[in-house]
Design a protein around this motif. Structure first.
Motif, short mmCIF file in Angstrom:
data_model
loop_
_atom_site.label_atom_id
_atom_site.label_comp_id
_atom_site.label_asym_id
_atom_site.label_seq_id
_atom_site.Cartn_x
_atom_site.Cartn_y
_atom_site.Cartn_z
N PRO A 165 13.47 46.80 12.15
CA PRO A 165 12.10 47.14 11.73
C PRO A 165 11.02 46.52 12.61
O PRO A 165 10.00 47.16 12.90
N GLU A 166 11.21 45.32 13.08
CA GLU A 166 10.20 44.67 13.92
C GLU A 166 10.06 45.38 15.26
O GLU A 166 8.95 45.64 15.73
N GLU A 167 11.23 45.68 15.87
CA GLU A 167 11.18 46.35 17.17
C GLU A 167 10.65 47.76 17.04
O GLU A 167 9.96 48.27 17.92
N LEU A 168 10.94 48.43 15.94
CA LEU A 168 10.44 49.77 15.70
C LEU A 168 8.92 49.75 15.54
O LEU A 168 8.21 50.61 16.08
N ALA A 169 8.38 48.78 14.84
CA ALA A 169 6.92 48.66 14.67
C ALA A 169 6.25 48.36 16.00
O ALA A 169 5.19 48.93 16.32
N GLN A 170 6.85 47.52 16.83
CA GLN A 170 6.29 47.22 18.16
C GLN A 170 6.29 48.46 19.04
O GLN A 170 5.31 48.74 19.74
N ALA A 171 7.36 49.24 19.00
CA ALA A 171 7.42 50.46 19.80
C ALA A 171 6.39 51.46 19.32
O ALA A 171 5.75 52.17 20.13
N ALA A 172 6.14 51.55 18.01
CA ALA A 172 5.12 52.46 17.48
C ALA A 172 3.73 52.03 17.93
O ALA A 172 2.89 52.87 18.28
N ARG A 173 3.42 50.74 17.92
CA ARG A 173 2.11 50.26 18.38
C ARG A 173 1.90 50.54 19.85
O ARG A 173 0.78 50.86 20.28
N ARG A 174 2.95 50.43 20.66
CA ARG A 174 2.81 50.74 22.09
C ARG A 174 2.46 52.20 22.30
O ARG A 174 1.83 52.56 23.28
#
Length: 137
Positions: free
Chosen positions: A101-110
């Motif tokens: 979930p953390e990496e997915l949220a970071q990829a969405a913000r990028r």
């Protein structure tokens, strides 16, 4: 003449029959008989037998060769399937690692994506958007 002399008595049934006498002439002796002028040959039969044997051996050889080729093909495909299965497991493991979930949220913000406050959906019959999806602040 007496009655005994004129009456003939039949020989008993078990007594051997007398053989007719032959005269000793050269025609009554055994003689050698020649073989027929057109004697049968065994060559066609032998050739047919050899042909059947050759066809049987050749068909067995071809069948064995085809089975060996199929066996090698099955072995190769089994190895390829095992390799592809291992590749799929490796890719799933990489995807599971990157989809936390953390990496997915970071990829969405990028990608300039924001979390949604509500849900919405699209009606396929007319293409209209239903609900009110809004961005969280």
């Amino acid at each position: 003449m007496s009655a005994q002399a004129t009456a003939r008595v039949a020989p008993p049934a078990f007594a051997p029959r007398p053989r007719p006498e032959r005269e000793a002439t050269p025609s009554a002796r055994l003689r050698v008989v020649r073989a027929p002028a057109q004697a049968r040959t065994r060559v066609p039969f032998v050739l047919v037998c050899m042909g059947v044997l050759a066809v049987a051996l050749l068909s067995a050889l071809l069948l064995n060769t085809q089975m060996a080729q199929a066996s090698y093909a099955i072995h190769d495909k089994t190895n390829e399937l095992a390799r592809l299965d291992q590749d799929q497991k490796d890719l799933v493991a990489v995807l599971d690692h990157k989809s936390s979930p953390e990496e997915l949220a970071q990829a969405a913000r990028r990608l300039d994506m924001v979390p949604a406050a509500g849900t919405g959906w699209v009606r396929l019959s007319d293409g209209s958007v239903q609900g009110a999806p809004k961005a969280k602040k």
